[in-house]
Write an enzyme that holds these catalytic residues in place. Structure first.
Site, PDB file in Angstrom:
ATOM      1  CB  VAL A 303       9.842 -23.625  11.748  1.00  0.00           C
ATOM      2  CG1 VAL A 303       9.006 -23.924  10.517  1.00  0.00           C
ATOM      3  CG2 VAL A 303       8.895 -23.703  12.990  1.00  0.00           C
ATOM      4  CD1 TRP A 581      25.267  -7.472  16.033  1.00  0.00           C
ATOM      5  CD2 TRP A 581      25.031  -5.984  17.708  1.00  0.00           C
ATOM      6  NE1 TRP A 581      26.483  -7.367  16.907  1.00  0.00           N
ATOM      7  CE2 TRP A 581      26.223  -6.268  18.006  1.00  0.00           C
ATOM      8  CE3 TRP A 581      24.736  -4.818  18.577  1.00  0.00           C
ATOM      9  CZ2 TRP A 581      27.209  -5.994  18.777  1.00  0.00           C
ATOM     10  CZ3 TRP A 581      25.507  -4.499  19.351  1.00  0.00           C
ATOM     11  CH2 TRP A 581      26.832  -4.974  19.640  1.00  0.00           C
ATOM     12  CG  HIS A 582      20.148  -1.987  13.832  1.00  0.00           C
ATOM     13  ND1 HIS A 582      20.467  -0.618  13.961  1.00  0.00           N
ATOM     14  CD2 HIS A 582      20.041  -2.551  15.038  1.00  0.00           C
ATOM     15  CE1 HIS A 582      20.485  -0.239  15.399  1.00  0.00           C
ATOM     16  NE2 HIS A 582      20.246  -1.283  15.960  1.00  0.00           N
TER      17      HIS A 582
HETATM   18  C1  LIG Z   1      22.993  -7.391  20.595  1.00  0.00           C
HETATM   19  C2  LIG Z   1      22.022  -6.670  19.912  1.00  0.00           C
HETATM   20  C3  LIG Z   1      21.965  -5.441  20.278  1.00  0.00           C
HETATM   21  C4  LIG Z   1      20.636  -4.581  19.608  1.00  0.00           C
HETATM   22  N1  LIG Z   1      20.147  -3.469  20.294  1.00  0.00           N
HETATM   23  C5  LIG Z   1      18.984  -2.888  19.989  1.00  0.00           C
HETATM   24  C6  LIG Z   1      18.427  -1.868  20.411  1.00  0.00           C
HETATM   25  O1  LIG Z   1      19.071  -1.302  21.623  1.00  0.00           O
HETATM   26  N2  LIG Z   1      17.457  -0.925  19.865  1.00  0.00           N
HETATM   27  C7  LIG Z   1      16.853  -1.473  18.864  1.00  0.00           C
HETATM   28  O2  LIG Z   1      15.919  -0.912  18.274  1.00  0.00           O
HETATM   29  N3  LIG Z   1      17.248  -2.595  18.056  1.00  0.00           N
HETATM   30  C8  LIG Z   1      18.365  -3.589  18.884  1.00  0.00           C
HETATM   31  N4  LIG Z   1      18.844  -4.665  18.132  1.00  0.00           N
HETATM   32  C9  LIG Z   1      18.122  -5.073  16.936  1.00  0.00           C
HETATM   33  C10 LIG Z   1      16.601  -5.657  17.310  1.00  0.00           C
HETATM   34  O3  LIG Z   1      16.727  -6.261  18.564  1.00  0.00           O
HETATM   35  C11 LIG Z   1      15.902  -6.420  15.963  1.00  0.00           C
HETATM   36  O4  LIG Z   1      16.043  -5.604  14.941  1.00  0.00           O
HETATM   37  C12 LIG Z   1      14.753  -6.953  16.275  1.00  0.00           C
HETATM   38  O5  LIG Z   1      14.605  -7.705  17.627  1.00  0.00           O
HETATM   39  C13 LIG Z   1      14.070  -7.861  15.364  1.00  0.00           C
HETATM   40  O6  LIG Z   1      12.916  -8.480  15.434  1.00  0.00           O
HETATM   41  P1  LIG Z   1      12.176  -9.621  14.444  1.00  0.00           P
HETATM   42  O7  LIG Z   1      10.942  -9.736  15.157  1.00  0.00           O
HETATM   43  O8  LIG Z   1      12.395  -9.181  13.111  1.00  0.00           O
HETATM   44  O9  LIG Z   1      13.141 -11.001  14.978  1.00  0.00           O
HETATM   45  P2  LIG Z   1      13.933 -11.423  16.320  1.00  0.00           P
HETATM   46  O10 LIG Z   1      13.384 -10.511  17.452  1.00  0.00           O
HETATM   47  O11 LIG Z   1      15.165 -11.942  15.854  1.00  0.00           O
HETATM   48  O12 LIG Z   1      12.819 -12.686  16.492  1.00  0.00           O
HETATM   49  C14 LIG Z   1      13.004 -14.003  15.733  1.00  0.00           C
HETATM   50  C15 LIG Z   1      12.530 -15.196  16.471  1.00  0.00           C
HETATM   51  O13 LIG Z   1      12.294 -16.299  15.745  1.00  0.00           O
HETATM   52  C16 LIG Z   1      13.122 -17.316  16.309  1.00  0.00           C
HETATM   53  N5  LIG Z   1      13.553 -18.233  15.472  1.00  0.00           N
HETATM   54  C17 LIG Z   1      14.368 -18.137  14.374  1.00  0.00           C
HETATM   55  N6  LIG Z   1      14.382 -19.094  13.371  1.00  0.00           N
HETATM   56  C18 LIG Z   1      13.356 -20.125  13.956  1.00  0.00           C
HETATM   57  C19 LIG Z   1      12.926 -21.261  13.478  1.00  0.00           C
HETATM   58  N7  LIG Z   1      13.502 -21.952  12.417  1.00  0.00           N
HETATM   59  N8  LIG Z   1      11.909 -22.013  14.281  1.00  0.00           N
HETATM   60  C20 LIG Z   1      11.483 -21.458  15.321  1.00  0.00           C
HETATM   61  N9  LIG Z   1      11.846 -20.150  15.620  1.00  0.00           N
HETATM   62  C21 LIG Z   1      12.804 -19.526  15.088  1.00  0.00           C
HETATM   63  C22 LIG Z   1      14.316 -16.853  17.112  1.00  0.00           C
HETATM   64  O14 LIG Z   1      14.579 -17.555  18.026  1.00  0.00           O
HETATM   65  C23 LIG Z   1      13.698 -15.303  17.614  1.00  0.00           C
HETATM   66  O15 LIG Z   1      13.073 -15.528  18.817  1.00  0.00           O
HETATM   67  C24 LIG Z   1      19.929  -5.203  18.638  1.00  0.00           C
HETATM   68  C25 LIG Z   1      20.335  -6.386  18.297  1.00  0.00           C
HETATM   69  C26 LIG Z   1      21.140  -7.187  18.807  1.00  0.00           C
HETATM   70  C27 LIG Z   1      21.443  -8.655  18.351  1.00  0.00           C
END
Ligand SMILES: Cc1cc2nc3c(=O)[nH]c(=O)nc-3n(C[C@H](O)[C@H](O)[C@H](O)COP(=O)(O)OP(=O)(O)OC[C@H]3O[C@@H](n4cnc5c(N)ncnc54)[C@H](O)[C@@H]3O)c2cc1C
Ligand SMILES: *[C@@H]1O[C@H](CO)[C@@H](O)[C@H](O)[C@H]1NC(C)=O
Ligand SMILES: *[C@@H]1O[C@H](CO)[C@@H](O)[C@H](O)[C@H]1NC(C)=O
Ligand SMILES: *[C@@H]1O[C@H](CO)[C@@H](O)[C@H](O)[C@H]1NC(C)=O
Ligand SMILES: *[C@@H]1O[C@H](CO)[C@@H](O)[C@H](O)[C@H]1NC(C)=O
Ligand SMILES: *[C@@H]1O[C@H](CO)[C@@H](O)[C@H](O)[C@H]1NC(C)=O
Ligand SMILES: *[C@@H]1O[C@H](CO)[C@@H](O)[C@H](O)[C@H]1NC(C)=O
Ligand SMILES: *[C@@H]1O[C@H](CO)[C@@H](O)[C@H](O)[C@H]1NC(C)=O
Ligand SMILES: *[C@@H]1O[C@H](CO)[C@@H](O)[C@H](O)[C@H]1NC(C)=O
Length: 661
Positions: A303, A581-582
């Site tokens: 997007v 990564w939070h």
């Molecule tokens: C290595 C790692 C380890 C972690 N370990 C833990 C853990 O053990 N426990 C825990 O609670 N948390 C953990 N976290 C943090 C947790 O995973 C995140 O806080 C959580 O996934 C955030 O969710 P979200 O829905 O905000 O975003 P996300 O899950 O990041 O989702 C965003 C989505 O949007 C998509 N996207 C982005 N931009 C666009 C665009 N322009 N067009 C279309 N699609 C797009 C991305 O591909 C992605 O799929 C970890 C994170 C990482 C990176």
């Protein structure tokens, strides 16, 4: 944070590395099974004398391995790819357009499409999760892979992350695939605490009120607990014993109920029957959902921006690209941004919603002057290392039957309901008031999140964390001599904040991340108290029995300072206090404030609607006004559930159809 690299002795590591790095285990298994069934083993079997029973038993194992590998790699449960119209002038219209199929967005799209009258479009930049995503012990193999992650780096800042290689920028990794961060993270599932939500100070979001969404979520996810191996159980007992000497008890309530005082190794995880239960998989990859004709999913869709009406008061659709081709989708209802903390902010900025001054710089018309990109927060983490000095039964002498990459472990996983070393793991965490470790009053400020044994002879953790080559080498050198215990300390309520800005007008460019880990004096003081706490721990009778003492990586800049002085440790903090990564907070939920770009004001209201724009919500981790007391994935998914419920409730309030089909 939350991912534990499996630290293997070198030999096993090299044996499996190429296998892991060059994609998946799957082709190898096919090869193995192929050979064993088709040619060598079976062919040879048929040339020996057998009553038939022996051959058929052995064949049945090969077939069982095959069937179970196929089931594991079965991606047909995901919704089919929807192809955007060939004719780009053909514009599709939907009731809801959800941007991002991550931890929150997957839930939003699934919940909204439960109403078969409404047409939902889900746009996700990434693809389906690979096999390694499914299996706890393999996921770290994806963590440097651009196909499945955004490996963003902050602008270098001399005050933090100096241990990082190359440019010294702190890393801000995110998942990029169906399931988002939830498909590559460390699986830790923690809902946060009563106090975290009280401090959000948002109507409808206190602890009692978020429980409804949490219980819906947990019914679906069905979180479980990892099985630790014997060695890690011994380690847990050592830590319980040492901390008890300091008056820090074992946690009395379960973490999943919001407890935040003391230590526990009963850490809930998003693992279900030995497989990852990301919200993406649980909410989207099942027959009920994938047959819904009203949910269209386009993977590989990036997007570019949200379309607004002429005066910027109503969202009308989005522009997205697939394979470089630009498409438009419009909505009569809402656009829901669930692209994560960095990208939801980026999309608002590119659409003309953000701080006027910043948008002017890029000649972007400001439709709404809102503090988008401010309030960027992360718990951060700082490793400390304890060197084992004597044999105390907690050491890395590995039981070969616990090697997760051994063929017998793989076979056990495949034949015995996804059990065995490949699915086992260990987390142990402590919630501590660093000023008064034994006091349970008030909220803890320190999260001691991981206790990882780095075995003698292993390659250690510095390479994985992206640290400088000389530090990687120093850690490997010390690991030639003894085992290390790696402890990670995170700030539960960091004061330092960063900011996300545009780095260009081109939406394919990453955002510019300004990072300030540990710059606030309060954060430095808490980190210092963390160091002193771990030093006290290493002086307990229990820890002394293992000869545990701090190992200090060589740091020219710090080593000239008085040993163990606060100055030395403040210097250490500048090197080793790095990202966890939070990331949260760039589209903060709070009332709107006028003037001065409303610096401390909100971007979305308590129903997650972008201030001043109808039909536009943000539903992901970026709306958190403050970090929760614990890992962020649980709260992000809760936000997905609650956001979806709000959209459905608002539909009902407008007398629109809300019948499930
Ligand atoms: C290595 C790692 C380890 C972690 N370990 C833990 C853990 O053990 N426990 C825990 O609670 N948390 C953990 N976290 C943090 C947790 O995973 C995140 O806080 C959580 O996934 C955030 O969710 P979200 O829905 O905000 O975003 P996300 O899950 O990041 O989702 C965003 C989505 O949007 C998509 N996207 C982005 N931009 C666009 C665009 N322009 N067009 C279309 N699609 C797009 C991305 O591909 C992605 O799929 C970890 C994170 C990482 C990176
Ligand atoms: C595995 O099973 C599938 C489906 O039954 C079959 O098509 C395939 O040939 C089998 N593979 C091997 C190597 O036996
Ligand atoms: C794959 O998943 C689909 C849909 O859930 C199911 O019908 C099919 O039986 C599965 N195939 C295998 C090999 O497990
Ligand atoms: C909490 O929110 C209310 C209503 O928005 C506001 O008046 C009050 O100042 C806020 N309190 C704090 C501590 O932020
Ligand atoms: C913005 O434009 C819409 C029509 O597109 C109109 O209904 C609305 O009143 C306008 N709002 C403002 C604040 O000018
Ligand atoms: C913005 O517009 C001005 C005037 O047209 C131009 O000089 C400037 O280069 C533009 N800046 C950007 C970042 O596009
Ligand atoms: C580790 O502990 C085990 C069990 O106490 C012991 O047998 C072994 O010798 C120890 N190994 C090392 C390297 O200290
Ligand atoms: C931590 O303990 C100190 C000392 O007892 C106390 O003053 C402080 O309030 C506690 N912190 C919190 C957040 O409760
Ligand atoms: C944006 O950047 C991408 C990748 O660098 C490039 O392919 C594309 O042409 C750029 N788009 C514009 C409008 O400059």
């Amino acid at each position: 944070m939350g991912h534990q690299r499996v630290h293997k002795p070198r030999t096993a590591e090299t044996r499996t590395r190429s296998l892991l790095l060059h994609g998946s285990l799957w082709p190898l298994l096919i090869l193995f099974i192929g050979c064993s069934t088709r040619t060598s083993v079976v062919a040879q079997l048929f040339s020996v004398d057998s009553s038939g029973l022996g051959i058929s038993l052995m064949q049945s194992v090969a077939m069982a391995l095959n069937a179970s590998s196929l089931a594991l790699a079965n991606n047909t449960a995901w919704p089919l790819q929807h192809e955007p119209p060939d004719d780009r002038s053909e514009i599709e219209q939907y009731d809801y357009i959800v941007v991002g199929a991550g931890s929150a967005g997957a839930i939003v799209a699934s919940r909204l499409s439960e109403l078969c009258q409404v047409k939902v479009l889900l746009l996700e930049e990434g693809q389906l999760p690979p096999l390694e995503s499914e299996i706890f012990s393999l996921t770290a193999a994806l963590h440097h892979d651009e196909r499945y992650m955004y490996l963003e780096e902050a602008v270098p800042n001399p005050q933090c992350c100096q241990a990082m290689a190359s440019t010294h920028g702190c890393v801000w990794w995110h998942g990029r695939m169906m399931g988002g961060g939830g498909a590559i993270n460390g699986n830790i599932y923690i809902p946060g605490s009563r106090d975290s939500f009280r401090r959000w100070n948002s109507t409808g979001w206190d602890w009692m009120q978020v429980q409804k969404s949490y219980s819906r979520l947990q019914q679906r996810l069905n979180p479980s607990y990892l099985q630790p191996n014997r060695l890690n159980l011994k380690l847990a007992n050592l830590i319980y014993a040492g901390s008890a000497e300091l008056g820090v008890p074992r946690m009395k309530q379960p973490l999943i109920a919001g407890a935040t005082f003391g230590y526990t190794h009963h850490v809930p995880v998003t693992v279900n029957q030995g497989r990852r239960a990301s919200s993406g998989r649980v909410y989207l990859a099942n027959d009920q959902v994938n047959r819904r004709g009203n949910l269209k999913v386009i993977r590989g869709a990036q997007v570019q921006k949200v379309l607004l009406n002429a005066n910027g008061t109503q969202a009308t659709g989005v522009i997205y690209t697939v394979n470089g081709m630009e498409h438009t989708a419009i909505t009569s209802g809402e656009v829901v941004l669930s692209a994560g903390t960095l990208n939801s902010a980026k999309l608002l900025l590119l659409s003309g919603i953000g701080p006027r001054k910043e948008l002017q710089r890029w000649n972007i018309t400001t439709y709404q002057d809102l503090p988008v990109g401010r309030n960027l927060q992360d718990h951060g983490m700082m490793p400390l290392f304890l060197l084992f000095g004597s044999n105390c039964a907690v050491n890395s002498t590995r039981d070969p039957t616990e090697d997760p990459y051994a063929p017998v472990s793989v076979a056990q996983y495949l034949l015995d309901n996804q059990k065995g070393p490949l699915a086992s793991g260990f987390y142990m965490m402590g919630y501590i008031n660093s000023s008064a470790p034994s006091s349970s009053r008030g909220e803890p400020d320190l999260h001691v999140v991981a206790h990882t044994l780095l075995p003698k002879g292993s390659t250690g953790s510095f390479g994985y964390l992206g640290f400088r080559p000389e530090l990687v080498q120093a850690q490997q050198d010390i690991l030639q001599e003894a085992d290390l215990l790696q402890v990670m300390g995170s700030l539960l309520r960091p004061h330092s904040q960063g900011r996300v800005r545009l780095s260009s007008k081109n939406s394919t460019d990453q955002v510019k991340i300004e990072n300030h880990y540990g710059e606030a004096l309060q954060d430095q003081q808490t980190l210092l108290r963390y160091v002193r706490y771990i030093q006290k721990l290493s002086n307990t009778r229990s820890f002394r029995r293992c000869g545990l003492r701090l190992w200090l990586p060589p740091l020219d800049e710090c080593d000239v300072l008085a040993p163990d002085s606060d100055d030395y440790w403040l210097c250490y903090i500048r090197y080793f206090y790095v990202g966890a990564w939070h990331s949260v907070g760039t589209c903060r939920m709070a009332p709107r404030k006028e003037g001065n770009s409303g610096e401390d004001g909100g971007v979305v209201d308590e129903r997650l609607r972008v201030h001043g724009v109808k039909g536009l919500r943000v539903v992901d981790a970026s709306i958190m006004p403050e970090l929760p007391a614990g890992n962020t994935n649980g709260p992000a998914m809760m936000i997905g559930e609650k956001g979806a419920q709000m959209i459905l409730d608002d539909r009902e309030a407008n007398n629109e159809v809300v019948q499930e089909c």
